[in-house]
Design a protein around this motif. Structure first.
Motif, mmCIF file in Angstrom:
data_model
loop_
_atom_site.group_PDB
_atom_site.id
_atom_site.type_symbol
_atom_site.label_atom_id
_atom_site.label_comp_id
_atom_site.label_asym_id
_atom_site.label_seq_id
_atom_site.Cartn_x
_atom_site.Cartn_y
_atom_site.Cartn_z
ATOM 1 N N GLY A 97 0.704 -1.071 0.186
ATOM 2 C CA GLY A 97 -0.073 0.089 -0.046
ATOM 3 C C GLY A 97 0.786 1.346 0.010
ATOM 4 O O GLY A 97 0.381 2.564 -0.440
ATOM 5 N N ASP A 98 2.150 1.178 0.258
ATOM 6 C CA ASP A 98 3.133 2.311 0.094
ATOM 7 C C ASP A 98 3.279 2.946 -1.177
ATOM 8 O O ASP A 98 3.516 1.877 -2.060
ATOM 9 C CB ASP A 98 4.501 1.921 0.937
ATOM 10 N N PHE A 99 3.394 4.054 -1.343
ATOM 11 C CA PHE A 99 3.779 4.799 -2.760
ATOM 12 C C PHE A 99 5.187 4.903 -2.533
ATOM 13 O O PHE A 99 5.689 5.707 -1.621
ATOM 14 C CB PHE A 99 3.029 5.943 -3.063
ATOM 15 N N GLY A 136 5.286 4.627 -7.948
ATOM 16 C CA GLY A 136 4.637 3.203 -8.128
ATOM 17 C C GLY A 136 4.211 2.862 -6.838
ATOM 18 O O GLY A 136 4.558 3.506 -5.507
ATOM 19 N N GLU A 137 3.304 1.935 -6.750
ATOM 20 C CA GLU A 137 2.547 1.487 -5.597
ATOM 21 C C GLU A 137 3.006 -0.088 -5.283
ATOM 22 O O GLU A 137 2.890 -1.032 -6.198
ATOM 23 C CB GLU A 137 1.058 1.548 -5.796
ATOM 24 N N ILE A 138 3.411 -0.174 -3.970
ATOM 25 C CA ILE A 138 3.576 -1.715 -3.587
ATOM 26 C C ILE A 138 2.516 -2.536 -3.487
ATOM 27 O O ILE A 138 1.580 -2.126 -2.405
ATOM 28 C CB ILE A 138 4.603 -1.781 -2.234
ATOM 29 N N THR A 139 2.096 -3.284 -4.270
ATOM 30 C CA THR A 139 0.643 -4.055 -4.059
ATOM 31 C C THR A 139 0.840 -5.237 -3.337
ATOM 32 O O THR A 139 0.020 -6.102 -3.060
ATOM 33 C CB THR A 139 0.083 -4.307 -5.702
ATOM 34 N N ALA A 140 1.976 -5.886 -3.263
ATOM 35 C CA ALA A 140 2.365 -7.177 -2.649
ATOM 36 C C ALA A 140 3.832 -7.350 -2.229
ATOM 37 O O ALA A 140 4.888 -6.782 -2.739
ATOM 38 C CB ALA A 140 1.948 -8.251 -3.526
ATOM 39 N N ILE A 141 3.967 -8.323 -1.379
ATOM 40 C CA ILE A 141 5.577 -8.569 -0.743
ATOM 41 C C ILE A 141 5.634 -10.041 -0.910
ATOM 42 O O ILE A 141 4.967 -10.894 -0.210
ATOM 43 C CB ILE A 141 5.878 -8.068 0.400
ATOM 44 N N PHE A 161 3.300 0.339 -11.563
ATOM 45 C CA PHE A 161 3.466 1.684 -12.062
ATOM 46 C C PHE A 161 2.536 2.109 -13.081
ATOM 47 O O PHE A 161 2.409 1.663 -14.162
ATOM 48 C CB PHE A 161 4.928 2.155 -12.742
ATOM 49 N N ASP A 162 1.482 2.690 -12.489
ATOM 50 C CA ASP A 162 0.189 2.811 -13.312
ATOM 51 C C ASP A 162 0.254 3.613 -14.328
ATOM 52 O O ASP A 162 -0.483 3.556 -15.589
ATOM 53 C CB ASP A 162 -0.731 3.414 -12.235
ATOM 54 N N LYS A 163 1.050 4.780 -14.334
ATOM 55 C CA LYS A 163 1.116 5.763 -15.338
ATOM 56 C C LYS A 163 1.925 5.024 -16.486
ATOM 57 O O LYS A 163 1.559 5.335 -17.854
ATOM 58 C CB LYS A 163 2.274 6.681 -15.090
ATOM 59 N N GLU A 164 2.736 4.102 -16.296
ATOM 60 C CA GLU A 164 3.567 3.275 -17.640
ATOM 61 C C GLU A 164 3.002 2.108 -17.570
ATOM 62 O O GLU A 164 3.434 1.377 -18.755
ATOM 63 C CB GLU A 164 5.015 3.252 -16.950
#
Length: 204
Positions: A38-40, A49-54, A71-74
């Motif tokens: 959940g961290d950006f 980018g957003e960390i969606t999983a570890i 990385f949503d933008k890319e």
């Protein structure tokens, strides 16, 4: 009886180091993670980018933890080893206070070196991909042109938009808004600052 006692001693001596080695190996696996799901984060060459999983993977009989970053933008996903994050230059997105201070850079006078464009373009690209917010903001300020200023070349415009959009993405995340509104905010600050500079110059 003496022979039996000696054999028992030897067996005990062999078992002891095996236990120590196992304990040492387990201790090495405990690495404190810098970021959570959940961290950006900001990856120097890709931006926000957003960390969606570890996730944990087994490679060459060793367990390796990786951040799954979108990385949503890319429209891109990267898997980054958790132990390499600092070395790569990954950082958390700025705080609101840090962002507020950094956006003040946009109000200052552009600093353009009198060198060949190809040389300056390389320097700008290095700053954009440095992951350092102040350097990225300086590029946006230096490459901006308002309607009263000379037009940019195609390559200048491309580089400006690349820097502006990357800055806008971080502004959007920090201020919990969208990229379009963040771009508008940046360009309002830049337009006001360049108009002010132009009017000051005309008075002189």
């Amino acid at each position: 009886t003496a022979t039996k006692k000696t054999a028992t001693k030897k067996t005990v001596a062999k078992k002891a180091p095996v236990k120590k080695a196992a304990t040492k190996k387990l201790a090495q696996k405990k690495v404190k993670l810098q970021y959570s799901v959940g961290d950006f984060i900001v990856y120097p060459s890709h931006g926000v980018g957003e960390i969606t999983a570890i996730q944990t993977f087994e490679i060459a009989e060793e367990k390796l933890e990786m951040y799954n970053v979108i990385f949503d933008k890319e429209k891109m996903t990267l898997k980054i080893p958790t132990i390499k994050a600092k070395e790569i230059g990954i950082r958390k997105v700025s705080s609101r206070n840090e962002m507020k201070k950094t956006l003040e850079i946009l109000k200052s006078k552009a600093k353009i070196r009198r060198t060949m464009w190809s040389r300056r373009a390389q320097e700008y690209e290095a700053k954009i991909n440095s992951g350092i917010l102040t350097e990225l903001t300086e590029v946006v300020r230096d490459l901006f042109r308002n309607s009263n200023q000379p037009e940019q070349s195609y390559s200048e415009r491309q580089l400006y938009e690349s820097a502006r959009d990357r800055l806008a993405r971080e502004v959007a995340v920090v201020e919990k808004t969208d990229d379009i509104k963040a771009v508008e905010k940046i360009e309002i600050i830049l337009n006001d600052a360049t108009r002010k500079t132009s009017s000051e110059n005309s008075i002189i």
